[in-house]
Design a protein around this motif. Sequence first.
Motif, mmCIF file in Angstrom:
data_model
loop_
_atom_site.group_PDB
_atom_site.id
_atom_site.type_symbol
_atom_site.label_atom_id
_atom_site.label_comp_id
_atom_site.label_asym_id
_atom_site.label_seq_id
_atom_site.Cartn_x
_atom_site.Cartn_y
_atom_site.Cartn_z
ATOM 1 N N VAL A 1 0.849 -1.192 0.000
ATOM 2 C CA VAL A 1 0.000 0.000 0.000
ATOM 3 C C VAL A 1 0.885 1.242 0.000
ATOM 4 O O VAL A 1 1.802 1.368 0.830
ATOM 5 N N LYS A 2 0.619 2.169 -0.917
ATOM 6 C CA LYS A 2 1.414 3.394 -1.000
ATOM 7 C C LYS A 2 1.012 4.378 0.094
ATOM 8 O O LYS A 2 -0.160 4.630 0.327
ATOM 9 N N GLY A 3 2.034 4.922 0.753
ATOM 10 C CA GLY A 3 1.792 5.940 1.762
ATOM 11 C C GLY A 3 1.742 7.317 1.148
ATOM 12 O O GLY A 3 1.822 7.478 -0.077
ATOM 13 N N GLU A 4 1.636 8.324 1.999
ATOM 14 C CA GLU A 4 1.586 9.697 1.512
ATOM 15 C C GLU A 4 2.857 10.099 0.785
ATOM 16 O O GLU A 4 2.860 11.015 -0.046
ATOM 17 N N ASP A 5 3.963 9.412 1.102
ATOM 18 C CA ASP A 5 5.234 9.711 0.443
ATOM 19 C C ASP A 5 5.378 8.997 -0.895
ATOM 20 O O ASP A 5 6.406 9.118 -1.572
ATOM 21 N N GLY A 6 4.346 8.211 -1.280
ATOM 22 C CA GLY A 6 4.383 7.516 -2.555
ATOM 23 C C GLY A 6 5.116 6.200 -2.524
ATOM 24 O O GLY A 6 5.200 5.504 -3.542
ATOM 25 N N VAL A 7 5.637 5.804 -1.356
ATOM 26 C CA VAL A 7 6.389 4.555 -1.228
ATOM 27 C C VAL A 7 5.446 3.433 -0.814
ATOM 28 O O VAL A 7 4.649 3.583 0.126
ATOM 29 N N ALA A 8 5.512 2.300 -1.521
ATOM 30 C CA ALA A 8 4.666 1.148 -1.199
ATOM 31 C C ALA A 8 5.269 0.365 -0.035
ATOM 32 O O ALA A 8 6.470 0.059 -0.051
ATOM 33 N N ARG A 9 4.432 0.072 0.937
ATOM 34 C CA ARG A 9 4.882 -0.703 2.100
ATOM 35 C C ARG A 9 3.923 -1.857 2.359
ATOM 36 O O ARG A 9 2.742 -1.783 2.060
ATOM 37 N N ARG A 10 4.461 -2.899 2.947
ATOM 38 C CA ARG A 10 3.679 -4.087 3.284
ATOM 39 C C ARG A 10 2.726 -3.759 4.429
ATOM 40 O O ARG A 10 3.154 -3.312 5.490
ATOM 41 N N VAL A 11 1.431 -3.995 4.209
ATOM 42 C CA VAL A 11 0.411 -3.672 5.210
ATOM 43 C C VAL A 11 -0.522 -4.862 5.391
ATOM 44 O O VAL A 11 -1.044 -5.413 4.416
ATOM 45 N N ILE A 12 -0.734 -5.267 6.638
ATOM 46 C CA ILE A 12 -1.727 -6.288 6.963
ATOM 47 C C ILE A 12 -3.013 -5.573 7.336
ATOM 48 O O ILE A 12 -3.043 -4.773 8.270
ATOM 49 N N ASP A 13 -4.071 -5.830 6.577
ATOM 50 C CA ASP A 13 -5.346 -5.135 6.797
ATOM 51 C C ASP A 13 -6.480 -6.097 6.478
ATOM 52 O O ASP A 13 -6.764 -6.389 5.324
ATOM 53 N N GLY A 14 -7.131 -6.593 7.520
ATOM 54 C CA GLY A 14 -8.189 -7.565 7.344
ATOM 55 C C GLY A 14 -9.588 -6.987 7.391
ATOM 56 O O GLY A 14 -10.572 -7.729 7.467
ATOM 57 N N ARG A 15 -9.696 -5.657 7.348
ATOM 58 C CA ARG A 15 -11.026 -5.059 7.332
ATOM 59 C C ARG A 15 -11.753 -5.462 6.045
ATOM 60 O O ARG A 15 -11.124 -5.598 4.986
ATOM 61 N N PRO A 16 -13.057 -5.678 6.103
ATOM 62 C CA PRO A 16 -13.787 -6.090 4.903
ATOM 63 C C PRO A 16 -13.524 -5.203 3.700
ATOM 64 O O PRO A 16 -13.336 -5.690 2.577
ATOM 65 N N GLU A 17 -13.482 -3.886 3.901
ATOM 66 C CA GLU A 17 -13.276 -2.989 2.766
ATOM 67 C C GLU A 17 -11.888 -3.163 2.155
ATOM 68 O O GLU A 17 -11.699 -3.034 0.942
ATOM 69 N N ALA A 18 -10.893 -3.511 2.980
ATOM 70 C CA ALA A 18 -9.542 -3.734 2.465
ATOM 71 C C ALA A 18 -9.476 -5.032 1.672
ATOM 72 O O ALA A 18 -8.813 -5.106 0.634
ATOM 73 N N ILE A 19 -10.169 -6.042 2.153
ATOM 74 C CA ILE A 19 -10.171 -7.319 1.450
ATOM 75 C C ILE A 19 -10.861 -7.181 0.098
ATOM 76 O O ILE A 19 -10.390 -7.706 -0.923
ATOM 77 N N VAL A 20 -11.957 -6.456 0.059
ATOM 78 C CA VAL A 20 -12.645 -6.212 -1.221
ATOM 79 C C VAL A 20 -11.729 -5.452 -2.171
ATOM 80 O O VAL A 20 -11.612 -5.782 -3.353
ATOM 81 N N ARG A 21 -11.045 -4.440 -1.652
ATOM 82 C CA ARG A 21 -10.102 -3.669 -2.473
ATOM 83 C C ARG A 21 -9.005 -4.566 -3.035
ATOM 84 O O ARG A 21 -8.687 -4.522 -4.221
ATOM 85 N N ASP A 22 -8.426 -5.402 -2.154
ATOM 86 C CA ASP A 22 -7.346 -6.290 -2.602
ATOM 87 C C ASP A 22 -7.833 -7.242 -3.677
ATOM 88 O O ASP A 22 -7.130 -7.503 -4.669
#
Length: 333
Positions: free
Chosen positions: A86-107
């Motif tokens: 997931v890209k942060g505000e600095d534009g750098v992609a970092r590994r993020v664990i996110d199990g929220r339903p909306e994140a899973i749908v996005r993924d």
Amino acid sequence: MQTRRIGPFEVSCLGMGCMNLNHAYGVPPPPEQAEQVILAALDAGVTLFDTAALYGMGSNEPLVGRVLKPHRRNITLASKGGMAAVKGEDGVARRVIDGRPEAIVRDCENSLRSLQTDVIDVYYLHRWDKKVPIEESVGAISRLVEQGKVRAVGLSEVSAGTIRKAHKVHPIAAVQTEYSLWTRNPEIAVLDACKEIGAAFVAFSPLARGFLCDAVHDVTAFVPNDIRRAMPRFAPDHYTENLKLLPRYKAIAREAGCTPAQLALAWLLHKRADIVPIPGTSKVEHLTENMKAADVKLSPDTMAALEEHVNQRTVHGNRYSQQSRTEVDTEEF
């Protein structure tokens, strides 16, 4: 090739883990070489291909999708969400664990586009986000099944208790966890839980991240982005002790008439009929070697000798760093 079942799918008894093609173990192969490996797997009879949103920080799925698109009807395609780049505000992609339903749908939506497909055959929750009840994360995947975007639900690196909770929300077709002679944690409870609910067990890193195919000789030579640099078993002191296991292990392979890599895979295939190993490689010759493991026959005496020689008592060091151990839910010895 012999076949095994994952949910509604009949798959080759050995699948292909695609992570190695541009993630985790140092400098990845050129794209044309990666493509050749995938095509060689198809030629060898592999029908199960495993990728994830995270691999290559998002670059693995597009590679796999592009190469396999002409063969889509003939394969079982698996991917994972809930952990992504997931890209942060600095534009750098970092590994993020996110199990929220909306994140899973996005993924999942991102994966469908990257893989150039309208449905993912087996969609895993890559990591259980412990801030989110497992029932909510699996519930989100179950709704993707209802929408026709996913065919079967899987879990990765979870405990037997979590498997049972998830299965009450939606049938779990597969559980994926590291399993090899030198990582025996699934034998504590997860293998039994899979049998109880009728889920296949998908074994990743079945070659012990190169150790069991005698491919790691100098751990000080790992490049900076090789994930093994952070794994205690590959720390110089531990690895010096672990290397002492190889002479006898290689002797057992010679006695069995196979290579060390084939021995490791054959051991898994002989353990249970519901286990599907997914070795990964970046070289066609290694892919060809690995697939021949399906033809190796091991006697009960050989199985016993292997298990007595390489196990949780004889291997030095944890499989993950302390930080990584907090991110998984698997039982530990």
